[in-house]
Enzyme design. Structure first.
Site, PDB file in Angstrom:
ATOM      1  N   GLY A 107       8.709   7.391  -1.951  1.00  0.00           N
ATOM      2  CA  GLY A 107       8.960   6.827  -3.264  1.00  0.00           C
ATOM      3  C   GLY A 107       7.684   6.169  -3.762  1.00  0.00           C
ATOM      4  O   GLY A 107       6.830   5.786  -2.955  1.00  0.00           O
ATOM      5  N   GLN A 148       2.269   1.024  -8.573  1.00  0.00           N
ATOM      6  CA  GLN A 148       1.554   1.297  -7.319  1.00  0.00           C
ATOM      7  C   GLN A 148       0.341   2.186  -7.537  1.00  0.00           C
ATOM      8  O   GLN A 148      -0.459   2.365  -6.624  1.00  0.00           O
ATOM      9  CB  GLN A 148       2.486   1.918  -6.288  1.00  0.00           C
ATOM     10  CG  GLN A 148       3.500   0.931  -5.751  1.00  0.00           C
ATOM     11  CD  GLN A 148       4.314   1.551  -4.641  1.00  0.00           C
ATOM     12  OE1 GLN A 148       5.319   2.198  -4.909  1.00  0.00           O
ATOM     13  NE2 GLN A 148       3.853   1.359  -3.419  1.00  0.00           N
ATOM     14  N   CYS A 184       5.527  -0.007   3.167  1.00  0.00           N
ATOM     15  CA  CYS A 184       5.172   0.162   1.759  1.00  0.00           C
ATOM     16  C   CYS A 184       3.761   0.723   1.657  1.00  0.00           C
ATOM     17  O   CYS A 184       2.856   0.258   2.365  1.00  0.00           O
ATOM     18  CB  CYS A 184       5.259  -1.186   1.049  1.00  0.00           C
ATOM     19  SG  CYS A 184       4.849  -1.110  -0.712  1.00  0.00           S
ATOM     20  N   LEU A 185       3.575   1.689   0.775  1.00  0.00           N
ATOM     21  CA  LEU A 185       2.243   2.258   0.577  1.00  0.00           C
ATOM     22  C   LEU A 185       1.253   1.221   0.063  1.00  0.00           C
ATOM     23  O   LEU A 185       0.059   1.330   0.309  1.00  0.00           O
ATOM     24  CB  LEU A 185       2.317   3.438  -0.401  1.00  0.00           C
ATOM     25  CG  LEU A 185       3.149   4.636   0.056  1.00  0.00           C
ATOM     26  CD1 LEU A 185       3.241   5.672  -1.057  1.00  0.00           C
ATOM     27  CD2 LEU A 185       2.584   5.242   1.325  1.00  0.00           C
ATOM     28  N   HIS A 227      13.994  -0.463  -3.086  1.00  0.00           N
ATOM     29  CA  HIS A 227      12.584  -0.789  -2.860  1.00  0.00           C
ATOM     30  C   HIS A 227      11.758  -0.525  -4.128  1.00  0.00           C
ATOM     31  O   HIS A 227      10.963  -1.374  -4.550  1.00  0.00           O
ATOM     32  CB  HIS A 227      12.071   0.057  -1.681  1.00  0.00           C
ATOM     33  CG  HIS A 227      10.643  -0.129  -1.338  1.00  0.00           C
ATOM     34  ND1 HIS A 227      10.240  -0.813  -0.209  1.00  0.00           N
ATOM     35  CD2 HIS A 227       9.512   0.290  -1.939  1.00  0.00           C
ATOM     36  CE1 HIS A 227       8.920  -0.803  -0.141  1.00  0.00           C
ATOM     37  NE2 HIS A 227       8.448  -0.136  -1.180  1.00  0.00           N
ATOM     38  N   GLU A 228      11.939   0.666  -4.722  1.00  0.00           N
ATOM     39  CA  GLU A 228      11.129   1.022  -5.895  1.00  0.00           C
ATOM     40  C   GLU A 228      11.502   0.180  -7.105  1.00  0.00           C
ATOM     41  O   GLU A 228      10.634  -0.223  -7.880  1.00  0.00           O
ATOM     42  CB  GLU A 228      11.243   2.515  -6.198  1.00  0.00           C
ATOM     43  CG  GLU A 228      10.782   3.430  -5.068  1.00  0.00           C
ATOM     44  CD  GLU A 228       9.411   3.119  -4.498  1.00  0.00           C
ATOM     45  OE1 GLU A 228       8.527   2.607  -5.230  1.00  0.00           O
ATOM     46  OE2 GLU A 228       9.204   3.390  -3.295  1.00  0.00           O
ATOM     47  N   HIS A 231       9.770  -3.046  -6.840  1.00  0.00           N
ATOM     48  CA  HIS A 231       8.366  -2.957  -7.283  1.00  0.00           C
ATOM     49  C   HIS A 231       8.261  -3.192  -8.784  1.00  0.00           C
ATOM     50  O   HIS A 231       7.382  -3.934  -9.240  1.00  0.00           O
ATOM     51  CB  HIS A 231       7.783  -1.571  -6.974  1.00  0.00           C
ATOM     52  CG  HIS A 231       7.111  -1.471  -5.659  1.00  0.00           C
ATOM     53  ND1 HIS A 231       6.026  -2.228  -5.305  1.00  0.00           N
ATOM     54  CD2 HIS A 231       7.359  -0.662  -4.598  1.00  0.00           C
ATOM     55  CE1 HIS A 231       5.638  -1.915  -4.085  1.00  0.00           C
ATOM     56  NE2 HIS A 231       6.438  -0.967  -3.630  1.00  0.00           N
TER      57      HIS A 231
END
Length: 182
Positions: free
Chosen positions: A48, A53, A99-100, A141-142, A145
């Site tokens: 995702g 991001q 997380c990226l 999660h997204e 963000h």
């Protein structure tokens, strides 16, 4: 896959720590952004990715991940809201999350094991995604963000400090690797 790969914005960048602006124009520019987001997500080996991001202040995310039955789901959500169960039927999944934008650490983070995400597709049509398993976690999660919140912000203080130490160590290792290659 078309789209341009963009670098992933890392923890500490202001765009990750504030709510994003709503998507107001469902046009070719938004479609190109979604293509770039998918390309960037796949290049970073994620499941995702939120627009902030890659440094874009818009309420948009992409995903490609399985549900609890292993069925793969792929999509795009603009202006998402997430609903999770409350009350006695609520079940928490305490799987590890990463997380990226915080490369390196993973931590156990209890989240509801189901989620319903409502938003809009690239044409501006309303959509609803019902998620279980990894998909439920990804939807939560997204959306976090896009609200200016990272998974580490949900961790207890000790676990958050540990994750941030691991993140800093990971960044130091990456910098040392880059210096050796230069």
């Amino acid at each position: 896959m078309t789209g341009t790969v963009h670098p992933i914005t890392l923890f500490g960048a202001p765009v990750l720590h504030r709510p994003c602006r709503p998507v107001e124009h469902f046009d070719d520019d938004l479609a190109r952004l979604a293509e770039d987001m998918f390309a960037s997500m796949y290049a970073a080996r994620g499941v995702g990715l939120a627009a902030n991001q890659i440094g874009v202040d818009l309420r948009l995310f992409v995903y490609d991940c399985p549900d609890q039955d292993g069925e793969r789901h792929k999509g795009i959500v603009a202006n998402p809201t997430v609903e999770t169960p409350t009350g006695p039927g609520r079940v928490l999944d305490d799987s590890e999350e990463g997380c990226l934008s915080v490369p390196g650490p993973h931590a156990s983070l209890p989240r509801p094991d189901t989620a319903v995400c409502r938003g809009f597709d690239l044409s501006g049509a309303p959509i609803t995604i019902e998620g279980t398993g990894v998909l439920a976690r990804c939807l939560q999660h997204e959306t976090d963000h896009l609200n200016g919140r990272l998974y580490i912000d949900r961790l207890p203080a000790r676990a958050r400090k540990k994750a941030l130490r691991e993140f800093e160590a990971h960044r130091s290792d990456d910098a040392a690797d880059a210096a050796r290659l230069a």
